[in-house]
Design a protein around this motif. Structure first.
Motif, PDB file in Angstrom:
ATOM      1  N   ASN A 278       0.828  -1.209   0.000  1.00  0.00           N
ATOM      2  CA  ASN A 278       0.000   0.000   0.000  1.00  0.00           C
ATOM      3  C   ASN A 278       0.861   1.256   0.000  1.00  0.00           C
ATOM      4  O   ASN A 278       0.537   2.247  -0.671  1.00  0.00           O
ATOM      5  CB  ASN A 278      -0.927   0.013   1.217  1.00  0.00           C
TER       6      ASN A 278
ATOM      7  N   THR B 103       0.788   3.958  -2.971  1.00  0.00           N
ATOM      8  CA  THR B 103       0.486   5.361  -2.673  1.00  0.00           C
ATOM      9  C   THR B 103       1.556   6.278  -3.245  1.00  0.00           C
ATOM     10  O   THR B 103       1.252   7.328  -3.844  1.00  0.00           O
ATOM     11  CB  THR B 103       0.368   5.567  -1.152  1.00  0.00           C
TER      12      THR B 103
ATOM     13  N   LYS C 145      -8.377   0.374  -5.453  1.00  0.00           N
ATOM     14  CA  LYS C 145      -8.996   1.220  -4.421  1.00  0.00           C
ATOM     15  C   LYS C 145      -7.948   2.036  -3.679  1.00  0.00           C
ATOM     16  O   LYS C 145      -8.198   3.182  -3.298  1.00  0.00           O
ATOM     17  CB  LYS C 145      -9.769   0.346  -3.431  1.00  0.00           C
ATOM     18  N   VAL C 146      -6.760   1.449  -3.491  1.00  0.00           N
ATOM     19  CA  VAL C 146      -5.683   2.170  -2.823  1.00  0.00           C
ATOM     20  C   VAL C 146      -5.271   3.384  -3.655  1.00  0.00           C
ATOM     21  O   VAL C 146      -5.070   4.488  -3.127  1.00  0.00           O
ATOM     22  CB  VAL C 146      -4.460   1.249  -2.602  1.00  0.00           C
TER      23      VAL C 146
ATOM     24  N   HIS D 121      -7.121   5.002  -5.969  1.00  0.00           N
ATOM     25  CA  HIS D 121      -8.215   5.984  -5.938  1.00  0.00           C
ATOM     26  C   HIS D 121      -8.175   6.795  -4.643  1.00  0.00           C
ATOM     27  O   HIS D 121      -8.288   8.026  -4.662  1.00  0.00           O
ATOM     28  CB  HIS D 121      -9.574   5.282  -6.057  1.00  0.00           C
ATOM     29  N   SER D 122      -8.008   6.112  -3.521  1.00  0.00           N
ATOM     30  CA  SER D 122      -8.011   6.781  -2.218  1.00  0.00           C
ATOM     31  C   SER D 122      -6.819   7.716  -2.069  1.00  0.00           C
ATOM     32  O   SER D 122      -6.947   8.819  -1.526  1.00  0.00           O
ATOM     33  CB  SER D 122      -7.990   5.745  -1.091  1.00  0.00           C
ATOM     34  N   ALA D 123      -5.659   7.284  -2.567  1.00  0.00           N
ATOM     35  CA  ALA D 123      -4.442   8.087  -2.426  1.00  0.00           C
ATOM     36  C   ALA D 123      -4.531   9.405  -3.175  1.00  0.00           C
ATOM     37  O   ALA D 123      -3.891  10.392  -2.784  1.00  0.00           O
ATOM     38  CB  ALA D 123      -3.234   7.287  -2.917  1.00  0.00           C
TER      39      ALA D 123
ATOM     40  N   MET E 125      -7.427  11.161  -3.849  1.00  0.00           N
ATOM     41  CA  MET E 125      -8.632  11.950  -3.567  1.00  0.00           C
ATOM     42  C   MET E 125      -8.293  13.389  -3.196  1.00  0.00           C
ATOM     43  O   MET E 125      -9.081  14.302  -3.429  1.00  0.00           O
ATOM     44  CB  MET E 125      -9.433  11.283  -2.437  1.00  0.00           C
ATOM     45  N   GLU E 126      -7.104  13.597  -2.609  1.00  0.00           N
ATOM     46  CA  GLU E 126      -6.708  14.948  -2.180  1.00  0.00           C
ATOM     47  C   GLU E 126      -6.230  15.809  -3.349  1.00  0.00           C
ATOM     48  O   GLU E 126      -6.089  17.020  -3.204  1.00  0.00           O
ATOM     49  CB  GLU E 126      -5.597  14.849  -1.138  1.00  0.00           C
TER      50      GLU E 126
END
Length: 209
Positions: free
Chosen positions: A143, A147, A175-176, A178-180, A182-183
């Motif tokens: 992860n 990231t 998903k990792v 996409h989440s990384a 988002m900012e």
């Protein structure tokens, strides 16, 4: 699946006898009453005991652990498995010698085993379970790598003004990514392609023509 036929003076007594034989609790079993039982004349003559069939379905978490252990053994790897459950999410933490064989290149073997374990778990579960396999904290390290990769590729996309396509990844790793990102307000991400070649595309909000 385990099944016991038990008798008792009452249905409850018969059920309790079956539960004791199965070493389980009432909430985990299926109960079929064959005979309600009845008292005879004066409570002596013609008494008929209650009879039940109590079935203990396979526990999906235990069955999945057994499946993982068997597959690992076929690969020549003896594993120690620590199981952690949180609601519908079940994580199996694997450790042992030769654990690298279960991880494989970029976690491909571990991802494949996780997919098979997911199928095994939900083939005997009453509710859908999400299965995660980790080996020697590989998921955490992976992860962190994903990231860092996501952020580098996002910066590349913003500099070039063009889309950047990443290599195919399983849904868990997508998903990792996409989440990384988002900012990143000037970046959008989406998945493209069909499994097993589905991949993430990182695109700046304004593309260069």
């Amino acid at each position: 699946m385990k099944q016991v036929t038990a008798t008792g003076h009452t249905v409850d007594a018969a059920v309790e006898s079956a539960l004791a034989q199965l070493s389980t609790t009432r909430d985990r079993v299926q109960i079929e009453v064959i005979e309600q039982g009845k008292k005879g004349f004066l409570g002596i003559f013609g008494n008929k005991e209650a009879q039940v069939i109590v079935t203990l379905p396979p526990d999906p978490v235990e069955e999945t652990e057994r499946y993982i252990r068997n597959v690992s053994r076929e690969m020549g790897v003896e594993v120690t498995i620590d199981v952690k459950r949180s609601g519908k999410n079940v994580t199996y933490l694997l450790s042992g010698d030769k654990i690298a064989l279960l991880i494989g290149k970029r976690g491909q073997t571990l991802n494949s085993l996780q997919y098979l374990a997911q199928l095994a778990a939900n083939s005997c579960s009453r509710q859908y379970l999400t299965i995660i396999l980790d080996a020697e904290d590989y998921r955490t390290r992976r992860n962190e790598t994903l990231t860092a990769l996501a952020k580098r590729m996002a910066e590349k996309a913003m500099r070039s003004g063009r889309e950047v396509a990443l290599e195919p990844m399983p849904s868990y790793e997508r998903k990792v990514i996409h989440s990384a990102l988002m900012e990143f307000k000037n970046i959008k991400t989406y998945s493209n392609g069909a499994e097993p070649y589905r991949h993430i595309v990182i695109a700046p909000s304004k593309l260069k023509k």
